[in-house]
Every structure is written in structure tokens, then in C-alpha cells.
Design an enzyme around this catalytic site. Structure first.
Site, short mmCIF file in Angstrom:
data_model
loop_
_atom_site.label_atom_id
_atom_site.label_comp_id
_atom_site.label_asym_id
_atom_site.label_seq_id
_atom_site.Cartn_x
_atom_site.Cartn_y
_atom_site.Cartn_z
CG HIS A 112 -1.87 1.00 1.42
ND1 HIS A 112 -1.55 2.31 1.74
CD2 HIS A 112 -3.21 0.96 1.34
CE1 HIS A 112 -2.68 3.02 1.82
NE2 HIS A 112 -3.69 2.23 1.57
CD GLN A 134 -7.14 -5.41 4.25
OE1 GLN A 134 -7.21 -4.19 4.22
NE2 GLN A 134 -8.21 -6.17 4.37
CE LYS A 145 -6.85 -0.40 6.35
NZ LYS A 145 -7.29 0.45 5.23
CB CYS A 188 -3.53 3.24 -1.58
SG CYS A 188 -4.71 4.54 -1.26
#
Lengths: 408, 133
Positions: free
Chosen positions: A114, A199, A222, A364
Site C-alpha cells: 500500500h 489489512q 479497520k 493505493c
């Protein structure tokens, strides 16, 4: 875990939210924790002598302990609160990187990173006239470990890799990567291993001790929490690292000509923190921990397996391309794809008209998309609130609204 | 609110665009790109002898349906228009020509033809001229 835990789905009953990789929806317990703190307990932390302040401080520091436990860190003092993973990575690059990287050194990242775990290193390498090396991927979206070995050298100071790709969903073998770093990286000044867990944090258990990393970052938003971030670093490194932001709280003493820094972690927490949201992060960690990783992984793997199976059928018809590992066990959280002859923006907009929220862009990760030979992909990502019905509705909408355009 | 973007002849204009194709001897070749999504657009213009009026316009490129439809619709207007008309062309007017509901995130796609024309507009504003091929 239930969709009904999340108030937003009461407000938007038809919403099929498949964009958790961009940001997660928040459960009522997290929203309540933030609200309750602001309504009943709000006070400055670390400085007050009165009960309300001492209580707030206790609650605040308790979250530090919770987060440490969540990532299996040995010491809560190794947890620094930031704004998000991007800020955490920038702090490592600026505060640590600037002090230790010299001209001719190498910094190693992967092709799947990213921008948050690419651009700060790019900027640092340019500033220090160091070399940014990019480890390539295998055709099925894994880190090419052979290429990693080739890219490491005696001058490698920093290796920064994502735990899970926000585009391909690939779960990277962090322990193998760490072993390679130890073997092929610089011996005298051991390269520092940074893990971007932005993530992965919502989907798989984290253990900094198991990973053997030196830094780890993730974002609260997240993880079903508010917008705060975490930076974990090994105590010895943090103690020797210069501060990033300076000002109040991060000092022990200020004189006219000099300042003495506070101890870790406060050295890296200048100014008044976003206490209410940090309390919210604690509630998010509790919520996820209460559900338990076995259930979370089972739930998401089942949804991913259905999605992969249905996409495989579309691939066989020559209508779709899916990026990343085909095996549900090698990936988690996200699935990115393209539809033949239909621009990702159009796929996204058509699905949006059916109440389905997906992301269509380079996510991204421009470097990764270039290597995949596309400019943009469409991405679906799963959260705790997604049900089988969501996946079915997604494929129905794809079939009825998008696929008609796929036939020229 | 349901956005009927794709039901308003968008498909027709996007899949069978008018004015599509490279021009043989253009006076102006104006390019725009959106690195975020990979859309690429080239607009070809032919002017009259006095270089005051657009005689012909065509385009080439690759991109989303919104970009194709918007460029097709804008180029419907371009032929016969003067340079001063071009100078007065604003994003608001381009979106009005596009004439379909657009969320803010898709407006950039619809404004791509204007982005391409901007190079010429800026040059003329600075006192430059239409190129002579």
C-alpha cells in the site's frame, strides 16, 4: 457477531457493505464506549490529581495493555497511539529511518505494498540517497522469496512488508521473511523488520513475538474501532529512537537551552491524545476478542470460498479476472477483480445503484496494479457483519447490471 | 435516491460514440489522462483558415463509459464553435451537456474532455495561438 450489532445497518437496511478494507463499520459497543466516555468520564489523562482525571488515565492505560495483549507484545510500554497506520509508518520512516539510514544503504519493500508502506520509504531513500528495492511477486500473488533473498544485502537497513495485501488478499509468511532477513541481510547492523498489519489486524491473530518483527502498525478504523492507530516497536529500539512530534507530555524536563525526553511510550505521544477514540479502540479489541479468532476466520473463509467459487465460474466464461491466490486459505479479507470490457469505475457505479458498496480504484497500490497490467480493479472485502446473503446479492447485481455490458 | 446514470442512453453514447477516431491532419492534438484509473483521452481539432472557429473535432482513447459518453456529447457541440466559445467553457457547462446524474466521485470522468481542452485554453489565455499544422 451479528449484523444487528452494527447500528448503521438499521439506518441503511438495504446496504450491502463490501468495503471493510477501506474502513470497517462500528458495533454499538464501540460507539457507546466513545459516547459514554465523553458524556460521563471525560477528563485529561496523565496530568490530573482529581478522581475524574485519574480514572480517565487508568482507562486510557488499560487500552494500552489490551492492545499489547492483542498483538502478543511483551510490554504495554511498546504500544504508541497514533492517528492511523499511515502515520505510524511515517513515524518509523522519519524518526527511526532518518537516524539510521545512510547513503548507499538499501530499504526493501514488496511490489504489493500500500502507498502508506511505500511512499515514506521512497521519500526516505531519495533523501538519504539510499536504494529502494522492490521484491517482486509470483504469478499467483505471493512474495517471491527467491527475489527477496536477492534483494537483501549487507547494506539493508529496513525491510517493510505487509502482513496481508489490501488488493490480493495474500497472507505473507512473515516468519520465513524474517528468517531470510537474518540470513541475507546486513549482519553488523541487523536490518529492522517492519510489519504493516493494517489489512490483517481485523482478520487474523497478530503476534509480534511470533513474527519476530521490530515494528508493527495497524489502524483502529479497520478493526471496527474509531480513527486511531497503533505503532508497536521493540523497547530497545524505541528507547534509542529520537522523537517525532515534540511538545508537551513527551518531555521530562524543558530548559531554555535543552529538553529531556520522557520515557517510552510517552516520548512518542506529544500533546493531548484522542482519549475518547482510544477508549473506543479498547472496546473494539474487546469485541473482536470476545468473538474469537476461530469463529472470525471460519466465518470469513466461508464467504471467501463462495466468492472464489463464483468468480471461478466467471473466469471460465472469460468474463472476469481475479487477482491473488486462488486458494481461500492463502488469502483473507479482500478479493480484487476486473470484468472484461467494463471499466472498474462503471462496475463500481452500477453496483452502487443496487446498494452494493465496493471499491474501484488502484486501492493505493499503483505499483502493484502496474505489475498486474491494469490501472484499476474492483475490490470486495468482508467484515464481521457480512452474511452469505450479501455475497449472493453481490453476484446477482453483477450478473444483472454489469455483465450485460461485458458482452460487446 | 437511485441514480439512473446508466439508463439514460449512456450505454448508447459510450458503446457507439460519435466523433470517435483519429483525425488525419489535425491542427491541435490535446491529451488528458487520469493516472488514478488509467483513463486516457486525445481530442483532435481542425480549425478554419482564420484559426477562429472549430471546423471538426474527434477523439480517441480508453476509459469508462462516463468519459466516453461525456466526450461524445461535448463534441456534438464543438463543430462550428469559436475559440472564444471554448474559452467560456466551464465544468458546469460540460456537466450540463452530459446531462445525467453524476455522483461527485464520477464528475472527474465526465470532465476529462475539458481537461484535454484546457491545454489549448490556457495557451490562448496566455496570448498564444491555435497551432498551424
Amino acid at each position: 457477531m451479528r449484523k444487528s450489532d452494527f447500528p448503521i445497518f438499521q439506518k441503511h437496511k438495504k446496504l450491502v457493505y463490501l468495503d471493510t478494507a477501506a474502513t470497517a463499520q462500528k458495533p454499538e459497543v464501540v460507539i457507546d464506549a466513545v459516547e459514554d466516555f465523553l458524556e460521563d468520564e471525560n477528563a485529561p489523562v496523565h496530568r490530573s490529581l482529581y478522581p475524574l482525571g485519574e480514572q480517565a488515565t487508568e482507562k486510557f492505560e488499560a487500552v494500552r495493555g489490551k492492545v499489547a495483549k492483542f498483538i502478543h507484545a511483551p510490554d504495554p510500554r511498546e504500544i504508541i497511539f497514533t492517528r492511523n497506520a499511515t502515520e505510524s509508518l511515517n513515524i518509523i520512516a522519519q524518526a527511526f529511518g532518518r537516524a539510521c539510514v545512510r547513503k548507499g544503504d538499501t530499504i526493501v519493500v514488496s511490489r504489493m505494498e500500500h502507498h502508506a508502506n511505500f511512499v515514506p520509504w521512497l521519500v526516505l531513500a531519495k533523501e538519504k540517497k539510499a536504494e529502494l528495492r522492490i521484491v517482486e511477486l509470483t504469478p499467483d500473488g505471493h512474495i517471491d522469496l527467491e527475489d527477496l533473498r536477492k534483494k537483501l544485502n549487507r547494506r539493508t537497513k529496513i525491510v517493510s512488508i505487509a502482513h496481508v495485501s489490501n488488493v490480493l488478499g495474500t497472507i505473507n509468511p512473515l516468519e520465513k521473511i524474517r528468517k531470510a532477513i537474518r540470513r541475507y541481510g546486513g549482519k553488523a547492523a541487523r536490518p529492522v523488520f517492519v510489519v504493516d498489519a493494517a489489512q490483517s489486524a481485523p482478520h487474523v491473530p497478530l503476534s509480534v513475538q511470533k513474527f519476530g518483527c521490530d515494528f508493527l502498525v495497524f489502524s483502529g478504523h479497520k478493526l471496527y474501532g474509531p480513527g486511531v492507530g497503533v505503532l508497536w516497536g521493540r523497547r530497545e529500539i524505541l528507547e534509542n529512537m529520537p522523537p517525532f512530534l515534540t511538545g508537551g507530555q513527551m518531555i521530562r524536563e524543558v530548559r531554555d537551552d535543552d529538553a529531556v525526553w520522557n520515557e517510552v511510550p510517552y516520548k512518542f505521544e506529544a500533546g493531548t491524545p484522542d482519549t475518547a477514540d482510544i477508549i473506543g479502540l479498547g472496546a473494539a479489541v474487546d469485541y473482536v476478542s470476545r468473538i474469537g479468532w476461530a469463529r472470525i476466520i471460519r466465518h470469513e473463509r466461508a464467504l471467501m470460498a463462495v466468492a472464489l467459487r463464483r468468480f471461478a465460474a466467471l473466469e471460465r466464461r472469460g468474463i472476469a479476472v481475479v487477482y491473488g491466490p486462488k486458494n481461500a486459505r492463502e488469502r483473507c479479507g479482500v478479493l480484487s477483480f476486473t470484468i472484461q470490457n467494463v471499466h472498474p469505475h462503471d462496475v463500481g457505479s452500477l453496483l452502487a445503484e443496487e446498494g452494493i458498496a465496493v471499491r474501484a480504484s488502484h486501492h493505493c497500490a499503483m505499483s502493484l496494479h502496474r505489475s498486474l497490467g491494469v490501472n484499476a480493479t474492483v475490490r470486495i472485502s468482508f467484515g464481521l457483519y457480512n452474511e452469505r446473503r450479501d455475497v449472493d446479492r453481490f453476484f446477482d447485481a453483477l450478473e444483472t447490471r454489469v455483465l450485460p455490458f461485458a458482452r460487446t | 435516491m437511485k441514480h439512473d446514470l446508466y439508463r439514460q442512453n449512456l450505454l448508447e453514447d459510450a458503446r457507439r460514440p460519435r466523433h470517435f477516431g483519429r483525425m488525419a491532419n489535425p491542427d491541435e492534438v490535446l491529451e488528458a489522462a487520469n493516472p488514478v484509473c488509467g483513463d486516457e483521452l486525445t481530442i483532435f481539432l481542425k480549425f478554419d483558415k482564420a484559426k477562429r472557429k472549430i471546423e471538426k473535432a474527434s477523439f480517441d482513447g480508453r476509459g469508462c463509459m462516463v468519459m466516453f459518453a461525456s466526450t461524445t456529447r461535448l463534441l456534438d457541440y464543438l463543430s462550428g464553435k469559436s475559440v472564444s466559445w471554448l474559452q467560456r467553457l466551464t465544468p458546469k457547462k460540460v456537466l450540463a451537456v452530459f446531462n445525467a446524474p453524476l455522483t461527485p466521485s464520477r464528475q472527474e470522468c465526465a470532465l476529462m474532455p475539458l481537461k484535454a481542452l484546457d491545454e489549448l485554453k490556457k495557451r490562448i489565455k496566455r496570448g498564444g495561438r491555435v497551432k498551424d499544422k
